[in-house]
Design a protein around this motif. Structure first.
Motif, short mmCIF file in Angstrom:
data_model
loop_
_atom_site.label_atom_id
_atom_site.label_comp_id
_atom_site.label_asym_id
_atom_site.label_seq_id
_atom_site.Cartn_x
_atom_site.Cartn_y
_atom_site.Cartn_z
N UNK A 208 0.80 -1.18 -0.02
CA UNK A 208 -0.02 0.03 -0.02
C UNK A 208 0.85 1.13 -0.01
N UNK A 209 0.57 2.04 -0.92
CA UNK A 209 1.27 3.50 -1.08
C UNK A 209 0.47 4.48 -0.84
N UNK A 210 0.93 5.52 0.05
CA UNK A 210 0.08 6.71 0.36
C UNK A 210 0.96 7.71 0.09
N UNK A 211 0.26 8.75 -0.64
CA UNK A 211 0.64 10.20 -0.85
C UNK A 211 -0.13 11.16 -0.34
N UNK A 212 0.59 12.24 0.23
CA UNK A 212 -0.30 13.50 0.80
C UNK A 212 -0.23 14.48 -0.10
N UNK A 213 -1.36 14.94 -0.53
CA UNK A 213 -1.45 16.25 -1.35
C UNK A 213 -1.85 17.42 -0.52
N UNK A 214 -0.98 18.43 -0.77
CA UNK A 214 -1.12 19.69 0.23
C UNK A 214 -1.42 20.85 -0.96
N UNK A 215 -2.31 20.92 -1.33
CA UNK A 215 -2.37 22.25 -2.36
C UNK A 215 -2.78 23.51 -1.74
N UNK A 216 -2.26 24.48 -2.24
CA UNK A 216 -2.75 25.80 -1.95
C UNK A 216 -4.06 26.10 -2.58
N UNK A 217 -4.30 27.31 -2.87
CA UNK A 217 -5.61 27.63 -3.61
C UNK A 217 -5.75 27.19 -5.03
N UNK A 218 -6.61 26.35 -5.30
CA UNK A 218 -6.94 26.06 -6.62
C UNK A 218 -8.34 26.56 -7.20
N UNK A 219 -8.28 27.25 -8.40
CA UNK A 219 -9.34 27.73 -9.07
C UNK A 219 -10.70 26.82 -9.24
N UNK A 220 -11.62 26.57 -8.32
CA UNK A 220 -12.65 25.73 -8.85
C UNK A 220 -14.11 26.36 -8.37
N UNK A 221 -15.10 25.62 -8.48
CA UNK A 221 -16.48 26.21 -8.09
C UNK A 221 -16.54 26.64 -6.60
N UNK A 222 -15.62 25.55 -5.85
CA UNK A 222 -15.81 25.80 -4.41
C UNK A 222 -15.31 27.02 -4.10
N UNK A 223 -13.94 27.35 -4.68
CA UNK A 223 -13.23 28.60 -4.15
C UNK A 223 -14.02 29.87 -4.85
N UNK A 224 -14.61 29.58 -5.73
CA UNK A 224 -15.18 30.83 -6.60
C UNK A 224 -16.26 31.27 -5.62
N UNK A 225 -16.90 30.51 -4.45
CA UNK A 225 -17.74 31.39 -3.61
C UNK A 225 -17.15 31.94 -2.46
N UNK A 226 -15.48 31.89 -2.33
CA UNK A 226 -15.17 32.65 -1.20
C UNK A 226 -15.02 34.09 -1.50
N UNK A 227 -15.14 34.88 -0.58
CA UNK A 227 -15.10 36.43 -0.61
C UNK A 227 -13.83 36.88 -0.01
N UNK A 228 -12.83 36.42 0.10
CA UNK A 228 -11.59 36.87 0.63
C UNK A 228 -10.46 36.31 -0.32
N UNK A 229 -9.20 37.03 -0.30
CA UNK A 229 -8.39 36.97 -0.90
C UNK A 229 -7.56 35.49 -0.92
N UNK A 230 -7.11 35.07 -1.96
CA UNK A 230 -6.77 33.55 -2.13
C UNK A 230 -5.22 33.86 -3.08
N UNK A 231 -4.28 33.95 -2.16
CA UNK A 231 -3.00 34.41 -3.01
C UNK A 231 -2.65 33.10 -3.44
N UNK A 232 -1.80 33.20 -4.80
CA UNK A 232 -1.07 32.21 -5.17
C UNK A 232 -2.01 31.06 -5.84
N UNK A 233 -3.12 31.57 -5.97
CA UNK A 233 -4.32 30.62 -6.74
C UNK A 233 -3.64 30.08 -8.27
N UNK A 234 -4.07 28.73 -8.15
CA UNK A 234 -3.78 28.21 -9.60
C UNK A 234 -4.84 27.54 -10.39
N UNK A 235 -4.79 27.38 -11.71
CA UNK A 235 -5.76 26.74 -12.35
C UNK A 235 -6.04 25.31 -11.82
N UNK A 236 -7.13 24.63 -12.20
CA UNK A 236 -7.36 23.20 -11.71
C UNK A 236 -6.51 22.45 -12.64
N UNK A 237 -6.48 22.65 -13.85
CA UNK A 237 -5.93 21.61 -14.83
C UNK A 237 -4.22 21.70 -14.34
#
Length: 81
Positions: free
Chosen positions: A1-30
Motif C-alpha cells: 500500500x502506498x500513500x501520498x499526501x497532497x497539500x495544495x494551496x488555493x485551486x480555482x474551482x467552483x468551491x473557491x469561487x464562493x469565497x469572498x476573501x483573498x486567495x494568494x497564489x491561486x492556480x488553475x485546476x488543470x
C-alpha cells in the motif's frame, strides 16, 4: 500500500469561487491536476504546491501552538452554507 499526501494551496474551482476573501497564489485546476499526477508518477510521499504555501505551512507547524493559533486566528474562516 502506498500513500501520498497532497497539500495544495488555493485551486480555482467552483468551491473557491464562493469565497469572498483573498486567495494568494491561486492556480488553475488543470495545472494542479498535472502537478498531482507528476508527483504520483514519481511516487512522492508528499505533494505540496505552490512551494511558498508549503513553506508557510511548515513554519506554522514548527511554532508553539499558542503562537500558531494567534497567527491563524487572523485568517478568514469559511462561510457556512
Amino acid at each position: 500500500v502506498g500513500v501520498s499526501v497532497v497539500c495544495p494551496g488555493f485551486v480555482k474551482t467552483r468551491m473557491t469561487a464562493k469565497n469572498d476573501f483573498k486567495m494568494p497564489l491561486m492556480i488553475d485546476g488543470h495545472k494542479a491536476a498535472n502537478i498531482i499526477a507528476k508527483g504520483l508518477k514519481k511516487d512522492k510521499g508528499r505533494i505540496v504546491f505552490p512551494f511558498i504555501s508549503g513553506c508557510m505551512a511548515w513554519f506554522i507547524a514548527i511554532l508553539p501552538d499558542f503562537m500558531a493559533q494567534y497567527i491563524l486566528s487572523s485568517t478568514p474562516s469559511k462561510q457556512k452554507e
